[in-house]
Scaffold this active site. Structure first.
Site, PDB file in Angstrom:
ATOM      1  N   THR A  99      24.427  -6.193 -32.313  1.00  0.00           N
ATOM      2  CA  THR A  99      23.040  -5.948 -32.073  1.00  0.00           C
ATOM      3  C   THR A  99      22.050  -6.672 -32.761  1.00  0.00           C
ATOM      4  O   THR A  99      21.045  -6.213 -33.059  1.00  0.00           O
ATOM      5  CB  THR A  99      22.942  -4.192 -32.320  1.00  0.00           C
ATOM      6  OG1 THR A  99      23.055  -3.864 -33.658  1.00  0.00           O
ATOM      7  CG2 THR A  99      23.802  -3.427 -31.447  1.00  0.00           C
ATOM      8  N   ASP A 138      21.820  -5.635 -37.732  1.00  0.00           N
ATOM      9  CA  ASP A 138      20.603  -6.116 -38.664  1.00  0.00           C
ATOM     10  C   ASP A 138      19.515  -4.685 -38.794  1.00  0.00           C
ATOM     11  O   ASP A 138      18.406  -5.095 -38.460  1.00  0.00           O
ATOM     12  CB  ASP A 138      20.126  -7.298 -38.279  1.00  0.00           C
ATOM     13  CG  ASP A 138      19.319  -7.151 -36.824  1.00  0.00           C
ATOM     14  OD1 ASP A 138      19.839  -6.553 -35.958  1.00  0.00           O
ATOM     15  OD2 ASP A 138      18.556  -8.246 -36.502  1.00  0.00           O
ATOM     16  N   PHE A 150      14.909 -12.235 -29.162  1.00  0.00           N
ATOM     17  CA  PHE A 150      15.005 -12.587 -30.506  1.00  0.00           C
ATOM     18  C   PHE A 150      16.329 -12.649 -31.078  1.00  0.00           C
ATOM     19  O   PHE A 150      16.551 -13.643 -31.944  1.00  0.00           O
ATOM     20  CB  PHE A 150      14.517 -11.278 -31.237  1.00  0.00           C
ATOM     21  CG  PHE A 150      14.591 -11.042 -32.898  1.00  0.00           C
ATOM     22  CD1 PHE A 150      13.466 -11.734 -33.578  1.00  0.00           C
ATOM     23  CD2 PHE A 150      15.244 -10.451 -33.395  1.00  0.00           C
ATOM     24  CE1 PHE A 150      13.604 -11.959 -35.011  1.00  0.00           C
ATOM     25  CE2 PHE A 150      15.500 -10.430 -34.765  1.00  0.00           C
ATOM     26  CZ  PHE A 150      14.569 -11.220 -35.546  1.00  0.00           C
ATOM     27  N   ASN A 151      17.571 -11.712 -30.874  1.00  0.00           N
ATOM     28  CA  ASN A 151      18.784 -11.680 -31.423  1.00  0.00           C
ATOM     29  C   ASN A 151      19.468 -13.215 -31.010  1.00  0.00           C
ATOM     30  O   ASN A 151      20.199 -13.903 -32.114  1.00  0.00           O
ATOM     31  CB  ASN A 151      19.723 -10.836 -31.076  1.00  0.00           C
ATOM     32  CG  ASN A 151      19.493  -9.470 -31.407  1.00  0.00           C
ATOM     33  OD1 ASN A 151      18.679  -9.141 -32.292  1.00  0.00           O
ATOM     34  ND2 ASN A 151      19.776  -8.352 -30.909  1.00  0.00           N
ATOM     35  N   ASN A 169      16.566  -8.898 -38.487  1.00  0.00           N
ATOM     36  CA  ASN A 169      15.203  -8.181 -38.578  1.00  0.00           C
ATOM     37  C   ASN A 169      14.483  -8.198 -39.966  1.00  0.00           C
ATOM     38  O   ASN A 169      13.314  -8.133 -39.775  1.00  0.00           O
ATOM     39  CB  ASN A 169      15.361  -6.585 -37.985  1.00  0.00           C
ATOM     40  CG  ASN A 169      15.561  -6.342 -36.523  1.00  0.00           C
ATOM     41  OD1 ASN A 169      14.924  -7.201 -35.464  1.00  0.00           O
ATOM     42  ND2 ASN A 169      16.646  -5.575 -35.977  1.00  0.00           N
ATOM     43  N   HIS A 189      16.290  -0.887 -27.508  1.00  0.00           N
ATOM     44  CA  HIS A 189      17.423  -2.068 -26.930  1.00  0.00           C
ATOM     45  C   HIS A 189      18.677  -1.792 -27.176  1.00  0.00           C
ATOM     46  O   HIS A 189      19.767  -1.804 -26.684  1.00  0.00           O
ATOM     47  CB  HIS A 189      16.967  -3.446 -27.649  1.00  0.00           C
ATOM     48  CG  HIS A 189      15.637  -3.989 -27.498  1.00  0.00           C
ATOM     49  ND1 HIS A 189      15.217  -4.374 -26.428  1.00  0.00           N
ATOM     50  CD2 HIS A 189      14.514  -3.736 -28.430  1.00  0.00           C
ATOM     51  CE1 HIS A 189      13.842  -4.703 -26.562  1.00  0.00           C
ATOM     52  NE2 HIS A 189      13.503  -4.436 -27.719  1.00  0.00           N
ATOM     53  N   ASP A 190      19.176  -1.742 -28.748  1.00  0.00           N
ATOM     54  CA  ASP A 190      20.785  -1.776 -29.320  1.00  0.00           C
ATOM     55  C   ASP A 190      21.478  -0.909 -28.609  1.00  0.00           C
ATOM     56  O   ASP A 190      22.621  -0.992 -28.510  1.00  0.00           O
ATOM     57  CB  ASP A 190      20.538  -1.894 -30.761  1.00  0.00           C
ATOM     58  CG  ASP A 190      19.880  -3.320 -31.181  1.00  0.00           C
ATOM     59  OD1 ASP A 190      19.898  -4.275 -30.552  1.00  0.00           O
ATOM     60  OD2 ASP A 190      19.387  -3.262 -32.519  1.00  0.00           O
ATOM     61  N   ASP A 199      19.034  -0.749 -33.846  1.00  0.00           N
ATOM     62  CA  ASP A 199      20.420  -0.846 -34.551  1.00  0.00           C
ATOM     63  C   ASP A 199      20.457   0.582 -35.214  1.00  0.00           C
ATOM     64  O   ASP A 199      21.729   1.367 -35.066  1.00  0.00           O
ATOM     65  CB  ASP A 199      20.221  -1.686 -35.448  1.00  0.00           C
ATOM     66  CG  ASP A 199      19.776  -3.156 -35.441  1.00  0.00           C
ATOM     67  OD1 ASP A 199      20.727  -3.785 -35.021  1.00  0.00           O
ATOM     68  OD2 ASP A 199      18.635  -3.355 -35.225  1.00  0.00           O
TER      69      ASP A 199
HETATM   70  C1  BDR Z   1      16.496  -7.197 -30.605  1.00  0.00           C
HETATM   71  O1  BDR Z   1      15.801  -7.607 -31.617  1.00  0.00           O
HETATM   72  C2  BDR Z   1      15.797  -6.934 -32.666  1.00  0.00           C
HETATM   73  O2  BDR Z   1      14.286  -6.737 -33.153  1.00  0.00           O
HETATM   74  C3  BDR Z   1      15.968  -5.499 -32.069  1.00  0.00           C
HETATM   75  O3  BDR Z   1      16.659  -4.753 -33.046  1.00  0.00           O
HETATM   76  C4  BDR Z   1      17.076  -5.713 -31.056  1.00  0.00           C
HETATM   77  O4  BDR Z   1      18.321  -6.025 -31.623  1.00  0.00           O
HETATM   78  C5  BDR Z   1      15.588  -6.975 -29.389  1.00  0.00           C
HETATM   79  O5  BDR Z   1      15.130  -8.326 -28.952  1.00  0.00           O
HETATM   80 CA    CA Z   2      19.037  -5.311 -33.932  1.00  0.00          CA
END
Ligand code: BDR
Ligand code: CA
Length: 311
Positions: free
Chosen positions: A124, A11, A165-166, A40, A239-240, A16
């Protein structure tokens, strides 16, 4: 060695984008395609971003649009971190590349079922596309090597005290995937919040001086400002790309095999990934979760991926 075939479901999203960059031209990875969902930002924005990133990086892979909303829950977005475009800091130039005509779900099913070798699915973003594909065509599970995901947390969340979040974007989708019987490897905030894009990291990647390093610097500059504003971090957690770094060099993290329950109760811990590290509950172990990361090795991997691009 055979290249590992992967589909990257995402996303984009600043982090990402770096995962796409790294998966796009690594000799050990065969990026079969990119599938996109809302997360996102709205689907049209994350889809446009994926298409532009593939064009910018010269990646000749299909980009397929997927779910515009979660399976049950209302849709979320994250403009505070990724901006109104979902990729603020990126320079959008005119491109010829078009979306693949297949939906993400059809693409996942067709590609995984027909692949001569088992396919690794990297997610991701929210897990909506993959969960839907598993429900529409359960036979794909037999030809999935493993699901490698950025999401969740053994400890704290980043949207609520409990949830990342994801996973919180579509807890029911995560529930389906974590209970699918596939090998699931979770790279959560416990490790991704240790790899901060500090100013020294931006300086280091800038020195490579190619189009990938330019992308890194442009995106991470904005990402860092937003992370500082929202969380007070000195550098944004990248993160991703931990998922892709793991595929490139599995020794970059330590994993523990655990029972991981996705909270779909709609209470205050909705979307939490309950990882039973101490095996209190004696439940079947359904996920490998990352507990440690070698930060120096991680940045070496990221830099080597950036270096592989031409000017
Ligand atoms: C995740 O949330 C998104 O905002 C980032 O792309 C990542 O995949 C981190 O919590
Ligand atoms: Ca992401």
């Amino acid at each position: 060695m055979n290249r590992r075939p992967i589909i990257l479901d995402c996303d984009p999203g600043h982090d990402d984008a770096i995962a796409i960059l790294m998966a796009g031209n690594h000799p050990d990875i065969e990026l079969l395609g990119i599938t996109v969902e809302s997360g996102n930002q709205t689907l049209m924005k994350t889809g446009k971003n994926a298409l532009h990133l593939a064009a910018y990086l010269d990646l000749d892979v299909p980009v397929c649009l997927g779910a515009s909303e979660p399976i049950i829950k209302e849709v979320e977005a994250c403009p505070a971190i990724h901006g109104e475009s979902g990729l603020d800091g990126f320079t959008y130039l005119p491109i010829e590349k078009q979306f693949d005509s297949r939906s993400a779900v059809s693409y996942l099913i067709e590609t995984i079922l027909s692949a001569p070798q088992k396919v690794t699915v990297v997610t991701t973003g929210p897990m909506t596309n993959l969960a839907l594909a598993m429900k529409v065509e359960p036979r794909i599970k037999d030809n999935i090597e493993e699901v490698v995901l950025m999401g969740g947390s053994i400890g704290r969340g980043n949207v609520t005290p409990a949830a990342e979040f994801n996973i919180l974007c579509d807890p029911e989708a995560a529930y389906i995937v974590f209970n699918s019987g596939c090998v699931v490897k979770m790279f959560g905030l416990d490790v991704t919040r240790q790899v901060l894009v500090l100013p020294s990291v931006i300086e280091r990647m800038a020195k490579v001086e190619n189009k990938a390093s330019k992308l890194f610097v442009d995106l991470m500059t904005v990402f860092n400002q937003n992370q500082k504003h929202v969380f007070g971090f000195a550098g944004g957690p990248l993160h991703d790309p931990v998922t892709i770094a793991y595929l490139i060099d599995p020794t970059v993290v330590k994993l523990q095999h655990v029972s991981c329950e996705i909270d779909i109760s709609r209470g205050t811990s909705y979307g939490r990934t309950n990882c039973d590290l101490f095996n209190y509950q004696k439940k079947p172990k359904n996920a490998y979760v990352a507990t440690e990361i070698d930060v120096a090795k991680y940045w070496d991997i990221v830099e080597s991926c950036i270096q592989r691009y031409s000017l």
